[in-house]
Design a protein around this motif. Sequence first.
Motif, PDB file in Angstrom:
ATOM      1  N   GLU A  99       0.354  10.758  -0.080  1.00 22.73           N
ATOM      2  CA  GLU A  99      -0.486  10.098  -0.586  1.00 22.73           C
ATOM      3  C   GLU A  99      -1.902  10.406   0.216  1.00 22.73           C
ATOM      4  O   GLU A  99      -2.817   9.804   0.328  1.00 22.73           O
ATOM      5  N   GLU A 100      -1.760  11.372   0.948  1.00 28.09           N
ATOM      6  CA  GLU A 100      -2.849  11.924   1.762  1.00 28.09           C
ATOM      7  C   GLU A 100      -3.995  12.133   0.775  1.00 28.09           C
ATOM      8  O   GLU A 100      -4.221  13.131   0.045  1.00 28.09           O
ATOM      9  N   ASN A 101      -5.108  11.496   1.221  1.00 28.36           N
ATOM     10  CA  ASN A 101      -6.585  11.853   0.308  1.00 28.36           C
ATOM     11  C   ASN A 101      -6.421  11.511  -1.047  1.00 28.36           C
ATOM     12  O   ASN A 101      -6.959  12.184  -2.186  1.00 28.36           O
ATOM     13  N   ARG A 102      -5.211  10.479  -1.496  1.00 29.85           N
ATOM     14  CA  ARG A 102      -4.978  10.361  -2.884  1.00 29.85           C
ATOM     15  C   ARG A 102      -4.653   8.512  -2.938  1.00 29.85           C
ATOM     16  O   ARG A 102      -4.445   8.236  -1.940  1.00 29.85           O
ATOM     17  N   TYR A 103      -5.337   7.990  -4.058  1.00 34.84           N
ATOM     18  CA  TYR A 103      -5.567   6.570  -4.087  1.00 34.84           C
ATOM     19  C   TYR A 103      -4.975   6.265  -5.427  1.00 34.84           C
ATOM     20  O   TYR A 103      -5.405   6.678  -6.565  1.00 34.84           O
ATOM     21  N   ILE A 104      -4.332   4.940  -5.467  1.00 35.70           N
ATOM     22  CA  ILE A 104      -3.945   4.435  -6.820  1.00 35.70           C
ATOM     23  C   ILE A 104      -4.534   3.096  -7.209  1.00 35.70           C
ATOM     24  O   ILE A 104      -4.874   2.346  -6.229  1.00 35.70           O
ATOM     25  N   ILE A 105      -5.066   3.254  -8.269  1.00 38.46           N
ATOM     26  CA  ILE A 105      -5.628   1.818  -8.839  1.00 38.46           C
ATOM     27  C   ILE A 105      -5.142   1.275  -9.870  1.00 38.46           C
ATOM     28  O   ILE A 105      -4.919   1.822 -10.929  1.00 38.46           O
ATOM     29  N   GLU A 145       5.490  -2.168  -2.574  1.00 37.36           N
ATOM     30  CA  GLU A 145       6.963  -1.829  -2.575  1.00 37.36           C
ATOM     31  C   GLU A 145       7.411  -1.151  -4.008  1.00 37.36           C
ATOM     32  O   GLU A 145       8.401  -0.316  -3.746  1.00 37.36           O
ATOM     33  N   LEU A 146       6.945  -1.252  -4.997  1.00 34.25           N
ATOM     34  CA  LEU A 146       7.122  -0.483  -6.346  1.00 34.25           C
ATOM     35  C   LEU A 146       6.715   1.204  -5.952  1.00 34.25           C
ATOM     36  O   LEU A 146       7.688   2.054  -6.406  1.00 34.25           O
ATOM     37  N   SER A 147       5.653   1.328  -5.422  1.00 33.25           N
ATOM     38  CA  SER A 147       5.127   2.627  -5.135  1.00 33.25           C
ATOM     39  C   SER A 147       5.662   3.406  -4.020  1.00 33.25           C
ATOM     40  O   SER A 147       5.861   4.799  -3.976  1.00 33.25           O
ATOM     41  N   GLY A 148       5.988   2.521  -2.819  1.00 35.30           N
ATOM     42  CA  GLY A 148       6.321   3.321  -1.528  1.00 35.30           C
ATOM     43  C   GLY A 148       4.818   3.746  -0.765  1.00 35.30           C
ATOM     44  O   GLY A 148       5.019   4.566  -0.012  1.00 35.30           O
ATOM     45  N   LYS A 149       3.617   3.240  -1.355  1.00 30.57           N
ATOM     46  CA  LYS A 149       2.606   3.717  -0.910  1.00 30.57           C
ATOM     47  C   LYS A 149       1.609   2.464  -0.541  1.00 30.57           C
ATOM     48  O   LYS A 149       1.730   1.423  -0.843  1.00 30.57           O
ATOM     49  N   LYS A 150       0.627   2.999   0.270  1.00 28.03           N
ATOM     50  CA  LYS A 150      -0.354   2.028   0.880  1.00 28.03           C
ATOM     51  C   LYS A 150      -1.659   2.133   0.493  1.00 28.03           C
ATOM     52  O   LYS A 150      -2.619   1.295   0.454  1.00 28.03           O
ATOM     53  N   ASN A 151      -2.183   3.263  -0.167  1.00 31.60           N
ATOM     54  CA  ASN A 151      -3.456   3.631  -0.400  1.00 31.60           C
ATOM     55  C   ASN A 151      -3.694   3.020  -2.057  1.00 31.60           C
ATOM     56  O   ASN A 151      -3.784   3.830  -2.884  1.00 31.60           O
ATOM     57  N   ILE A 152      -3.609   1.765  -1.817  1.00 32.69           N
ATOM     58  CA  ILE A 152      -3.605   1.325  -3.404  1.00 32.69           C
ATOM     59  C   ILE A 152      -4.712   0.001  -3.696  1.00 32.69           C
ATOM     60  O   ILE A 152      -4.980  -0.962  -2.663  1.00 32.69           O
ATOM     61  N   PHE A 153      -5.372   0.114  -4.819  1.00 31.47           N
ATOM     62  CA  PHE A 153      -6.459  -0.989  -5.167  1.00 31.47           C
ATOM     63  C   PHE A 153      -5.720  -1.657  -6.348  1.00 31.47           C
ATOM     64  O   PHE A 153      -5.045  -1.028  -7.167  1.00 31.47           O
ATOM     65  N   GLU A 166      -1.248  14.539  -8.355  1.00 33.01           N
ATOM     66  CA  GLU A 166      -1.526  15.679  -7.467  1.00 33.01           C
ATOM     67  C   GLU A 166      -2.968  16.181  -7.587  1.00 33.01           C
ATOM     68  O   GLU A 166      -3.379  16.635  -6.580  1.00 33.01           O
ATOM     69  N   LYS A 167      -3.384  16.203  -8.907  1.00 39.62           N
ATOM     70  CA  LYS A 167      -4.778  16.857  -8.894  1.00 39.62           C
ATOM     71  C   LYS A 167      -5.801  16.060  -8.749  1.00 39.62           C
ATOM     72  O   LYS A 167      -6.909  16.249  -8.454  1.00 39.62           O
ATOM     73  N   ALA A 168      -5.903  14.443  -9.087  1.00 40.97           N
ATOM     74  CA  ALA A 168      -6.884  13.507  -8.619  1.00 40.97           C
ATOM     75  C   ALA A 168      -6.860  13.008  -7.394  1.00 40.97           C
ATOM     76  O   ALA A 168      -6.018  13.106  -6.628  1.00 40.97           O
ATOM     77  N   ILE A 169      -7.980  12.468  -7.072  1.00 35.90           N
ATOM     78  CA  ILE A 169      -8.156  11.746  -5.724  1.00 35.90           C
ATOM     79  C   ILE A 169      -8.003  10.389  -6.048  1.00 35.90           C
ATOM     80  O   ILE A 169      -7.033   9.729  -5.412  1.00 35.90           O
ATOM     81  N   PHE A 170      -8.479   9.839  -7.260  1.00 36.79           N
ATOM     82  CA  PHE A 170      -8.412   8.440  -7.547  1.00 36.79           C
ATOM     83  C   PHE A 170      -7.289   8.579  -8.626  1.00 36.79           C
ATOM     84  O   PHE A 170      -8.026   8.996  -9.702  1.00 36.79           O
ATOM     85  N   THR A 171      -6.202   7.821  -8.895  1.00 38.32           N
ATOM     86  CA  THR A 171      -5.526   7.722  -9.927  1.00 38.32           C
ATOM     87  C   THR A 171      -5.403   6.273 -10.662  1.00 38.32           C
ATOM     88  O   THR A 171      -4.782   5.550  -9.799  1.00 38.32           O
ATOM     89  N   PHE A 172      -5.712   6.043 -11.742  1.00 39.40           N
ATOM     90  CA  PHE A 172      -5.610   4.798 -12.482  1.00 39.40           C
ATOM     91  C   PHE A 172      -4.296   4.595 -13.013  1.00 39.40           C
ATOM     92  O   PHE A 172      -3.932   5.418 -13.835  1.00 39.40           O
TER      93      PHE A 172
END
Length: 259
Positions: free
Chosen positions: A82-88, A101-109, A56-62
């Motif tokens: 996941e608005e303005n949030r991205y998973i790496i 599939e695992l995360s249920g999100k699309k903003n993924i690297f 929640e606090k980060a924009i880019f989460t590794f």
Amino acid sequence: MKIGIIGIGNIGSMLVKRFSINKEYELYIYDVNKDRIKKYEDENIHIEDEISKVYEKAIFTFVSVKPNHLNDVFDKIKDLSEENRYIISTAAGKTLADLYELSGKKNIFRIMPTVISNSGLGTTAIAYNPAISENIVSDVKSILSNLGEVLEIEEKKFDAFTVLNSSGPAFVAYIIESFLESGINIGLSHDDSLKIVANTFMGTLEYLKNEELKLSELKYMVSSPGGVTIKGLYEMDKATVKGSIMKAIEEAYLKNKKL
């Protein structure tokens, strides 16, 4: 720039080390082992007690946990926006499709760093959802440049990249060790042999780069007709050294594809 890191093991600790150098980054970190990460608390490194707080606090989460722990992480953030949030993700063998599939999100690297990124001289592969904006991609590449070079490749080539890049340091160490022991075998001390071999490897790469030489050009430049160097190269060819190395890398690649 607000960056989260979940999982402070070998890869996660490397990310903390490299990213914390840049004081423009604000880091939020989490690890299940609280004692392991106490040492990292700093003015720009915040230790969180929950995975969800990092996200929640980060924009880019590794997410730098082992593949079998991904579910534990994603279960904690699945229902968060996941608005303005991205998973790496650094998880080996987990494709973007798996991560969606695992995360249920699309903003993924998906990225693949290497142990030598610790020195800032590694190469990190990157693949991502093509729907992500160019500005965000540029931001992620800028963050990853703290680890060395960033290489955008097709995801289907990640297995080949992993063998050359992530397994590569072990193969290079093996070859350097062979040179080191050869020096000892012909009468040099361990320390002298190590110094000569290390300088030879590093100096050769730097010379090739500075002089813009091809590998074969340097090889022939050093080889005098009927001389010492060409004799050594001949013996290597007779022993199929090059073929053996190529075969070893191919077998490692095939093994990696099965995992």
